[in-house]
Design a protein around this motif. Sequence first.
Motif, PDB file in Angstrom:
ATOM      1  N   ASN A   1      -4.130  30.152  -3.070  1.00  0.00           N
ATOM      2  CA  ASN A   1      -5.226  30.740  -3.830  1.00  0.00           C
ATOM      3  C   ASN A   1      -5.034  32.254  -3.879  1.00  0.00           C
ATOM      4  O   ASN A   1      -5.134  32.932  -2.855  1.00  0.00           O
ATOM      5  CB  ASN A   1      -6.551  30.369  -3.150  1.00  0.00           C
ATOM      6  CG  ASN A   1      -7.769  30.828  -3.928  1.00  0.00           C
ATOM      7  OD1 ASN A   1      -7.680  31.624  -4.841  1.00  0.00           O
ATOM      8  ND2 ASN A   1      -8.919  30.299  -3.538  1.00  0.00           N
ATOM      9  N   LEU A   2      -4.759  32.774  -5.060  1.00  0.00           N
ATOM     10  CA  LEU A   2      -4.545  34.206  -5.228  1.00  0.00           C
ATOM     11  C   LEU A   2      -5.849  34.958  -5.466  1.00  0.00           C
ATOM     12  O   LEU A   2      -5.849  36.190  -5.603  1.00  0.00           O
ATOM     13  CB  LEU A   2      -3.597  34.462  -6.406  1.00  0.00           C
ATOM     14  CG  LEU A   2      -2.220  33.789  -6.329  1.00  0.00           C
ATOM     15  CD1 LEU A   2      -1.397  34.142  -7.567  1.00  0.00           C
ATOM     16  CD2 LEU A   2      -1.489  34.174  -5.064  1.00  0.00           C
ATOM     17  N   GLY A   3      -6.960  34.240  -5.496  1.00  0.00           N
ATOM     18  CA  GLY A   3      -8.243  34.837  -5.838  1.00  0.00           C
ATOM     19  C   GLY A   3      -8.480  34.770  -7.332  1.00  0.00           C
ATOM     20  O   GLY A   3      -7.557  34.523  -8.124  1.00  0.00           O
ATOM     21  N   ASN A   4      -9.720  34.944  -7.746  1.00  0.00           N
ATOM     22  CA  ASN A   4     -10.064  34.944  -9.177  1.00  0.00           C
ATOM     23  C   ASN A   4      -9.644  33.662  -9.876  1.00  0.00           C
ATOM     24  O   ASN A   4      -9.270  33.669 -11.044  1.00  0.00           O
ATOM     25  CB  ASN A   4      -9.436  36.159  -9.881  1.00  0.00           C
ATOM     26  CG  ASN A   4      -9.950  37.472  -9.333  1.00  0.00           C
ATOM     27  OD1 ASN A   4     -11.150  37.619  -9.099  1.00  0.00           O
ATOM     28  ND2 ASN A   4      -9.048  38.408  -9.099  1.00  0.00           N
ATOM     29  N   TRP A   5      -9.654  32.547  -9.127  1.00  0.00           N
ATOM     30  CA  TRP A   5      -9.382  31.225  -9.693  1.00  0.00           C
ATOM     31  C   TRP A   5      -7.989  31.126 -10.300  1.00  0.00           C
ATOM     32  O   TRP A   5      -7.789  30.592 -11.396  1.00  0.00           O
ATOM     33  CB  TRP A   5     -10.464  30.858 -10.723  1.00  0.00           C
ATOM     34  CG  TRP A   5     -11.745  30.521 -10.039  1.00  0.00           C
ATOM     35  CD1 TRP A   5     -12.760  31.369  -9.721  1.00  0.00           C
ATOM     36  CD2 TRP A   5     -12.128  29.237  -9.543  1.00  0.00           C
ATOM     37  NE1 TRP A   5     -13.754  30.698  -9.047  1.00  0.00           N
ATOM     38  CE2 TRP A   5     -13.387  29.390  -8.931  1.00  0.00           C
ATOM     39  CE3 TRP A   5     -11.526  27.972  -9.552  1.00  0.00           C
ATOM     40  CZ2 TRP A   5     -14.061  28.335  -8.330  1.00  0.00           C
ATOM     41  CZ3 TRP A   5     -12.202  26.913  -8.962  1.00  0.00           C
ATOM     42  CH2 TRP A   5     -13.457  27.095  -8.362  1.00  0.00           C
ATOM     43  N   VAL A   6      -7.015  31.622  -9.540  1.00  0.00           N
ATOM     44  CA  VAL A   6      -5.611  31.476  -9.915  1.00  0.00           C
ATOM     45  C   VAL A   6      -4.853  30.966  -8.701  1.00  0.00           C
ATOM     46  O   VAL A   6      -5.041  31.466  -7.588  1.00  0.00           O
ATOM     47  CB  VAL A   6      -5.004  32.808 -10.395  1.00  0.00           C
ATOM     48  CG1 VAL A   6      -3.517  32.652 -10.671  1.00  0.00           C
ATOM     49  CG2 VAL A   6      -5.737  33.311 -11.638  1.00  0.00           C
ATOM     50  N   PHE A   7      -3.986  29.973  -8.918  1.00  0.00           N
ATOM     51  CA  PHE A   7      -3.187  29.411  -7.833  1.00  0.00           C
ATOM     52  C   PHE A   7      -1.698  29.570  -8.131  1.00  0.00           C
ATOM     53  O   PHE A   7      -1.282  29.610  -9.290  1.00  0.00           O
ATOM     54  CB  PHE A   7      -3.516  27.917  -7.640  1.00  0.00           C
ATOM     55  CG  PHE A   7      -4.853  27.678  -7.015  1.00  0.00           C
ATOM     56  CD1 PHE A   7      -4.981  27.490  -5.642  1.00  0.00           C
ATOM     57  CD2 PHE A   7      -5.999  27.654  -7.790  1.00  0.00           C
ATOM     58  CE1 PHE A   7      -6.213  27.284  -5.062  1.00  0.00           C
ATOM     59  CE2 PHE A   7      -7.252  27.433  -7.218  1.00  0.00           C
ATOM     60  CZ  PHE A   7      -7.357  27.261  -5.850  1.00  0.00           C
ATOM     61  N   LYS A   8      -0.928  29.626  -7.042  1.00  0.00           N
ATOM     62  CA  LYS A   8       0.522  29.736  -7.158  1.00  0.00           C
ATOM     63  C   LYS A   8       1.168  28.684  -6.271  1.00  0.00           C
ATOM     64  O   LYS A   8       0.762  28.492  -5.118  1.00  0.00           O
ATOM     65  CB  LYS A   8       0.975  31.127  -6.704  1.00  0.00           C
ATOM     66  CG  LYS A   8       2.492  31.327  -6.749  1.00  0.00           C
ATOM     67  CD  LYS A   8       2.881  32.715  -6.244  1.00  0.00           C
ATOM     68  CE  LYS A   8       4.389  32.915  -6.270  1.00  0.00           C
ATOM     69  NZ  LYS A   8       4.765  34.256  -5.748  1.00  0.00           N
ATOM     70  N   ASP A   9       2.161  27.986  -6.790  1.00  0.00           N
ATOM     71  CA  ASP A   9       2.893  26.991  -6.006  1.00  0.00           C
ATOM     72  C   ASP A   9       3.820  27.716  -5.028  1.00  0.00           C
ATOM     73  O   ASP A   9       4.786  28.349  -5.426  1.00  0.00           O
ATOM     74  CB  ASP A   9       3.701  26.087  -6.934  1.00  0.00           C
ATOM     75  CG  ASP A   9       4.361  24.917  -6.205  1.00  0.00           C
ATOM     76  OD1 ASP A   9       4.412  24.946  -4.956  1.00  0.00           O
ATOM     77  OD2 ASP A   9       4.807  23.980  -6.879  1.00  0.00           O
ATOM     78  N   VAL A  10       3.496  27.623  -3.738  1.00  0.00           N
ATOM     79  CA  VAL A  10       4.311  28.274  -2.706  1.00  0.00           C
ATOM     80  C   VAL A  10       4.984  27.230  -1.818  1.00  0.00           C
ATOM     81  O   VAL A  10       5.416  27.543  -0.707  1.00  0.00           O
ATOM     82  CB  VAL A  10       3.461  29.245  -1.854  1.00  0.00           C
ATOM     83  CG1 VAL A  10       2.950  30.395  -2.708  1.00  0.00           C
ATOM     84  CG2 VAL A  10       2.308  28.510  -1.165  1.00  0.00           C
ATOM     85  N   SER A  11       5.107  26.013  -2.314  1.00  0.00           N
ATOM     86  CA  SER A  11       5.694  24.926  -1.524  1.00  0.00           C
ATOM     87  C   SER A  11       7.097  25.273  -1.046  1.00  0.00           C
ATOM     88  O   SER A  11       7.478  24.965   0.099  1.00  0.00           O
ATOM     89  CB  SER A  11       5.742  23.640  -2.355  1.00  0.00           C
ATOM     90  OG  SER A  11       4.495  23.359  -2.947  1.00  0.00           O
ATOM     91  N   ALA A  12       7.878  25.920  -1.896  1.00  0.00           N
ATOM     92  CA  ALA A  12       9.267  26.226  -1.561  1.00  0.00           C
ATOM     93  C   ALA A  12       9.387  27.218  -0.416  1.00  0.00           C
ATOM     94  O   ALA A  12      10.432  27.288   0.241  1.00  0.00           O
ATOM     95  CB  ALA A  12       9.994  26.765  -2.795  1.00  0.00           C
ATOM     96  N   GLN A  13       8.324  27.969  -0.162  1.00  0.00           N
ATOM     97  CA  GLN A  13       8.351  28.943   0.929  1.00  0.00           C
ATOM     98  C   GLN A  13       7.571  28.467   2.159  1.00  0.00           C
ATOM     99  O   GLN A  13       7.436  29.208   3.128  1.00  0.00           O
ATOM    100  CB  GLN A  13       7.746  30.273   0.459  1.00  0.00           C
ATOM    101  CG  GLN A  13       8.535  30.989  -0.624  1.00  0.00           C
ATOM    102  CD  GLN A  13       8.250  30.451  -2.018  1.00  0.00           C
ATOM    103  OE1 GLN A  13       7.096  30.269  -2.375  1.00  0.00           O
ATOM    104  NE2 GLN A  13       9.300  30.204  -2.793  1.00  0.00           N
ATOM    105  N   ALA A  14       7.057  27.252   2.112  1.00  0.00           N
ATOM    106  CA  ALA A  14       6.131  26.791   3.151  1.00  0.00           C
ATOM    107  C   ALA A  14       6.815  26.183   4.370  1.00  0.00           C
ATOM    108  O   ALA A  14       6.146  25.894   5.364  1.00  0.00           O
ATOM    109  CB  ALA A  14       5.143  25.780   2.566  1.00  0.00           C
ATOM    110  N   GLY A  15       8.116  25.956   4.305  1.00  0.00           N
ATOM    111  CA  GLY A  15       8.812  25.436   5.469  1.00  0.00           C
ATOM    112  C   GLY A  15       9.471  24.100   5.229  1.00  0.00           C
ATOM    113  O   GLY A  15       9.293  23.468   4.182  1.00  0.00           O
ATOM    114  N   ALA A  16      10.209  23.646   6.244  1.00  0.00           N
ATOM    115  CA  ALA A  16      11.023  22.434   6.113  1.00  0.00           C
ATOM    116  C   ALA A  16      10.192  21.201   5.786  1.00  0.00           C
ATOM    117  O   ALA A  16      10.672  20.278   5.125  1.00  0.00           O
ATOM    118  CB  ALA A  16      11.807  22.206   7.400  1.00  0.00           C
TER     119      ALA A  16
END
Length: 532
Positions: free
Chosen positions: A376-391
């Motif tokens: 959640n980036l705030g202001n009702w915007v999301f970003k897919d961070v799965s690739a940086q979330a770990g094994a």
Amino acid sequence: MDGSKIDFVLKNSVSPERYSIETMTGGVALFDYNNDGLLDIFFTNGADIPSLKKSGPSFYNRLYHNNGDGTFRDITERAGLAGAGYSMGVATGDYDNDGFVDLYVAGFDRNQLFHNNGDGTFTDVTGKAGVSGVIPEGGKPWAITAGWFDYNNDGLLDLLVVNYLDYSISTAHICKTDNIVDYCSPNEYRGTPNILYRNNGDGTFTDVSRQSHISQYVGKGMGVAFADYDDDGFTDIFVSNDSFPNFLLHNNGDGTFTDVALAAGVAYSENGKTVAGMGTDFRDIGNDGRPDIFQTAMYGDSFPLYRNLRNGQFEDATDTTGLTAMTNRFTAWGTGIFDFDNDGNKDIFAAGSAILDNSMEVNRKPYPLPNFLYRNLGNWVFKDVSAQAGAGFFAPAAHRGAAFGDLDNDGKIDIVVTVLNGKPQLLMNRSSNHNHWIILKLVGVADNRDGLGTKVKIMTANGVQYNEATTAVGYNSSSDKRVYFGLGSATVVDRIELAWPMGVKQVLNSVAADQILTIVESGRPEPRGRLQ
């Protein structure tokens, strides 16, 4: 799972006939069964087909004790929690207010209520309590999940059992796609009514499904979550239905519920279609004091996010938040809305997997999928961070249920995810930022001991946040009852306001960050009103 000593394997007894129940199990719960301050883990498990019996230890449901050093110990048999039948979901709550959390296990043909005796053992009290899940009009049900909440604000946790299809092994028919046997669509079977059990306060429950109007809404439920979406002081229900309009059951405050999903804008997706609803969470994403609804679904549906507009209406915000583009090619089951990086904004987790174990053969799509994390980036915007979330987000698997809580009490929310015919994933949160946090353990006095349904508002130098105490989160699973807040750079919580279900308002000022704070209910009920 290396190092945790958790050796559980979820067995679904997959068969050439592809019985529908085989793809639906996988509940997991995080709860502190012995009050030592550490979250323990409970897993549901399948059974033989067609006998539906747990014919040996490999089919037992399992309870793992948290040793506090990153390892867990299997105490299932001593605890008396091996269970019976083909288990699906689990709900945790202290229904008798004795200070020890109890378990309700939902399943196919059999549900069980286990009373926590407080000495490390549990007793099956299903018959005595009257919560077997039998539907008077239709016999034994197929319950996917259940949840505890106090619908009538009497200080006692009531039980909602969420049922799926009118289905039996003996009469099930075979479904095929291009002459390949696969799992039948839910459209092949009728739905069944859900059940509401009112807690009588003496260890027994009364089925109030008819008088509460719960049973008149017949769906195909897979997920359930609770929140007071209109802030009238009574807890409402969202039921995620499979290829059927969702239910938003408004608590009328007089013991009855009305399905307002269509009028509220959450029955269908933005394009007017039903979705293959799986898990759900009902939580305030925008920090405006109104809980929003997120739902996992099947590829092509996207994962709907409904924004609460504060007037009893919701808008489908899936596209504007960026979630449509990130989710429309995937299927997911377990889910939860939590602040995983403690920056003050709640993020979204989803446990990915296709439905069919022969998905590649049937529709040329992979069966195992990775987990997904949307920041959640705030202001009702999301970003897919799965690739940086770990094994734990790299390896595709047949994920199902997911439960959330801080397993090592370091202030960061961890995740346990079940995997069909595999070992579960223990996703320990190792976020390296220096954000602060606070975890609130609520202890009801007049209210239910777990404090479920309590609305919490906090104020820091970084702004205002809201949350609500609940254990019913995601798909057929149950999460920690404690209430979590990420604080970002704030080292002090200037003010904590609690609105307990029965009307007590409680305020704490100048509370230090980075602690697990126990709050015992204190004060007298006040006229119901909105937290300003």
